[in-house]
Design a protein around this motif. Structure first.
Motif, mmCIF file in Angstrom:
data_model
loop_
_atom_site.group_PDB
_atom_site.id
_atom_site.type_symbol
_atom_site.label_atom_id
_atom_site.label_comp_id
_atom_site.label_asym_id
_atom_site.label_seq_id
_atom_site.Cartn_x
_atom_site.Cartn_y
_atom_site.Cartn_z
ATOM 1 N N GLY A 267 -42.184 78.615 14.298
ATOM 2 C CA GLY A 267 -41.505 77.616 13.476
ATOM 3 C C GLY A 267 -40.011 77.622 13.711
ATOM 4 O O GLY A 267 -39.413 78.689 13.895
ATOM 5 N N ILE A 268 -39.412 76.431 13.738
ATOM 6 C CA ILE A 268 -37.959 76.286 13.849
ATOM 7 C C ILE A 268 -37.419 75.904 12.477
ATOM 8 O O ILE A 268 -37.865 74.922 11.879
ATOM 9 N N LEU A 269 -36.478 76.692 11.975
ATOM 10 C CA LEU A 269 -35.914 76.467 10.653
ATOM 11 C C LEU A 269 -34.417 76.220 10.769
ATOM 12 O O LEU A 269 -33.797 76.510 11.793
ATOM 13 N N GLY A 270 -33.828 75.676 9.719
ATOM 14 C CA GLY A 270 -32.377 75.547 9.655
ATOM 15 C C GLY A 270 -31.840 74.253 10.233
ATOM 16 O O GLY A 270 -32.510 73.215 10.251
ATOM 17 N N GLU B 6 -43.894 72.008 22.863
ATOM 18 C CA GLU B 6 -45.303 72.017 22.480
ATOM 19 C C GLU B 6 -45.744 73.309 21.806
ATOM 20 O O GLU B 6 -46.757 73.329 21.099
ATOM 21 N N ASN B 7 -44.996 74.405 21.993
ATOM 22 C CA ASN B 7 -45.404 75.650 21.347
ATOM 23 C C ASN B 7 -44.809 75.819 19.953
ATOM 24 O O ASN B 7 -44.993 76.855 19.321
ATOM 25 N N VAL B 8 -44.092 74.808 19.455
ATOM 26 C CA VAL B 8 -43.566 74.830 18.090
ATOM 27 C C VAL B 8 -44.556 74.139 17.163
ATOM 28 O O VAL B 8 -44.952 72.996 17.414
ATOM 29 N N SER B 9 -44.949 74.813 16.098
ATOM 30 C CA SER B 9 -45.939 74.273 15.171
ATOM 31 C C SER B 9 -45.331 73.629 13.932
ATOM 32 O O SER B 9 -45.948 72.762 13.321
ATOM 33 N N PHE B 10 -44.120 74.067 13.545
ATOM 34 C CA PHE B 10 -43.534 73.489 12.340
ATOM 35 C C PHE B 10 -42.012 73.573 12.392
ATOM 36 O O PHE B 10 -41.439 74.474 13.019
ATOM 37 N N VAL B 11 -41.368 72.595 11.759
ATOM 38 C CA VAL B 11 -39.915 72.577 11.625
ATOM 39 C C VAL B 11 -39.603 72.400 10.144
ATOM 40 O O VAL B 11 -40.207 71.574 9.457
ATOM 41 N N VAL C 188 -50.480 75.177 9.160
ATOM 42 C CA VAL C 188 -50.412 75.218 10.625
ATOM 43 C C VAL C 188 -51.398 76.214 11.225
ATOM 44 O O VAL C 188 -51.670 76.171 12.424
ATOM 45 N N ARG C 189 -51.962 77.112 10.408
ATOM 46 C CA ARG C 189 -52.975 78.034 10.928
ATOM 47 C C ARG C 189 -54.153 77.282 11.518
ATOM 48 O O ARG C 189 -54.775 77.708 12.488
ATOM 49 N N GLY C 190 -54.477 76.138 10.925
ATOM 50 C CA GLY C 190 -55.611 75.365 11.405
ATOM 51 C C GLY C 190 -55.296 74.428 12.548
ATOM 52 O O GLY C 190 -56.184 73.725 13.028
ATOM 53 N N GLY C 191 -54.039 74.412 13.005
ATOM 54 C CA GLY C 191 -53.697 73.571 14.143
ATOM 55 C C GLY C 191 -52.813 72.385 13.831
ATOM 56 O O GLY C 191 -52.411 71.658 14.736
ATOM 57 N N ASP C 192 -52.499 72.145 12.551
ATOM 58 C CA ASP C 192 -51.585 71.055 12.210
ATOM 59 C C ASP C 192 -50.190 71.333 12.768
ATOM 60 O O ASP C 192 -49.812 72.480 12.998
ATOM 61 N N LYS C 193 -49.453 70.260 12.966
ATOM 62 C CA LYS C 193 -48.020 70.372 13.199
ATOM 63 C C LYS C 193 -47.329 69.707 12.024
ATOM 64 O O LYS C 193 -47.681 68.592 11.622
#
Length: 469
Positions: A106-109, A124-129, A145-150
């Motif tokens: 995850g990318i935060l900030g 593509e390897n980022v799952s959440f921002v 996101v554990r189940g594959g959501d972005k």
């Protein structure tokens, strides 16, 4: 030039999701979290906030990326090279993810707030921002996101201060700690993305700040740094009670005379004599002020929308020297802002010679998307000119730092010992009230002690001393 804040209307609220093929996660719920923090002190303080949120939800902090199920990267967007470092780090993490296919990144900030869903599409390897005002949503987002959501959560807030959250202290030394007292900024400097990535200014309830500082002191911390994009503009009002930054500083300083208090960062337009007199009244308020100048040219300051002139800035320097004669002064400066001439550059060098800063953060201009400069100006200074001007500023500051440190030789300072020297385990280092680093032989001393040290020699960056009785 009158700047417009038309690019910041708090309408960039969004929480979107995109389905991808879910990965096999196994029957066991994996909740190990590895946090990486880039950028300023504010980012480190934010990492401690969302770390606390996750700990309360049963997540575990780990200190190796190879042990993690989630990697959270807390980012900075102030300069382009900061974002490029994050891009490089994401490429490196792909190798780890091949070994741990369930691991989510995850990318935060600020970088998350600036790029939003674009970041999910490009990496593509980022799952959440998650933006700076959406950290409370992290447990829910990480579950999804554990189940594959972005997922992208980048809603800016006009009132979020996280003042009810006791931050967890991550990778600290147990001696110094940060406390965020406010969030956001509305100065709209032409080059700066902060108002667009962190929202408008809002201040925490002062009692929550004092309570947090007292708790840290009781836990053994010896130094507190109060943080804000512009701490001088701290304002809190409720039921007829008003607290400004000078009053807040006094409230924190009165917790204990043996707890040092620092702050960052000041805006020159808001640095008041009241604050300087408060600093003078309390010995445990450190005599060090970071006062960004950015340029010594009046024309450039106007283009930058800094809201002060060189004359005003020098008036504030004179006030510091008069009220706090032992105070050190550091600064920020930008080389090569739009249309900067050689005359403007020379004015900056002259400002450095006049003020004689103890240290400085020095950068060449980097155009940031969506800022006023990006929308209305041209980045017209050749790269080689920016580099040459920056090198001249750096060379001058190195000379000034050395000359200032040489004046310390023979003087004795109270030093808070912070830890082992990077160069030798047989030496410790600490900082003076003026934020100068002193290295000395370890002997029987330990981090957390206050010692009196006499300076015997120096470089431009460091003092060397001996313990005196």
């Amino acid at each position: 030039m009158q700047l417009d804040p038309d690019n910041h209307k708090n309408t960039n609220r969004q929480e979107t999701e995109k389905r991808t093929s879910p990965l096999q996660y196994g029957n066991q719920e994996k909740k190990n979290v590895y946090i990486e923090t880039y950028g300023c002190q504010m980012n480190f303080a934010d990492s401690e906030i969302f770390g606390s949120i996750l700990l309360k939800e049963g997540y575990t902090m780990v200190n190796e990326v190879g042990l993690s199920d989630y990697v959270l990267i807390n980012t900075c967007a102030i300069r382009d090279n900061a974002e490029q470092r994050i891009r490089k780090r994401l490429r490196e993490l792909r190798a780890v993810q091949r070994q741990r296919p369930w691991m989510r990144v995850g990318i935060l900030g600020c970088m998350a707030e600036r790029l939003k869903t674009q970041l999910l599409e490009e990496e593509e390897n980022v799952s959440f921002v998650v933006g700076p005002d959406a950290y409370r949503k992290l447990p829910n987002i990480m579950s999804r996101v554990r189940g594959g959501d972005k997922v992208a959560a980048t809603e800016l807030s006009n009132d979020e201060t996280y003042d009810d959250i006791e931050p967890v202290r991550l990778n600290g030394n147990g001696i110094s700690a940060y406390i965020s007292i406010m969030r956001g900024c509305q100065n709209y400097c032409a080059y700066c993305v902060v108002p667009y990535t962190r929202g408008l200014e809002r201040s925490r309830n002062p009692q929550t700040i004092v309570d947090e500082a007292r708790y840290l002191f009781n836990e053994g911390y010896k130094e507190i740094t109060l943080l804000g994009q512009n701490v001088n503009s701290y304002r809190w009002e409720q039921n007829g009670t008003k607290v400004g930054f000078p009053e807040l500083m006094a409230m924190v300083a009165e917790i204990s005379p043996s707890m040092r208090v620092r702050f960052a960062t000041s805006h020159p337009k808001d640095l008041s004599d009241d604050l300087l007199h408060t600093m003078a009244r309390y010995d445990n308020i450190c005599k060090s002020i970071h006062l960004p100048v950015q340029s010594g040219s009046e024309r450039m300051l106007k283009l930058m929308n800094r809201k002060y002139t060189p004359q005003w800035y020098l008036n504030r320097i004179e006030a510091i020297r008069t009220i706090l004669p032992t105070c050190s002064i550091s600064t920020d400066v930008i080389a090569g802002f739009c249309t900067e001439t050689e005359e403007d550059h020379q004015a900056t060098l002259e400002m450095f010679r006049t003020v004689r800063y103890d240290s400085a953060f020095m950068f060449k201009f980097s155009m940031r998307p969506n800022t006023f400069a990006a929308r209305h100006m041209e980045d017209d200074i050749p790269e080689e000119v920016k580099i040459r001007r920056l090198e001249e500023i750096i060379a001058l500051q190195n000379q000034l730092s050395l000359e200032n440190n040489q004046k310390c030789i023979g003087q004795t300072f109270e030093v808070l010992v912070e830890g082992a020297s990077h160069r030798s385990k047989e030496q410790l280092f600490g900082r003076t009230s003026q934020n100068k680093v002193i290295v000395f032989d370890r002997g029987n001393h330990q981090p957390g002690e206050y010692l009196m040290l006499k300076v015997t020699e120096c470089t431009s960056a460091t003092l060397k001393g001996v313990v005196v009785d």
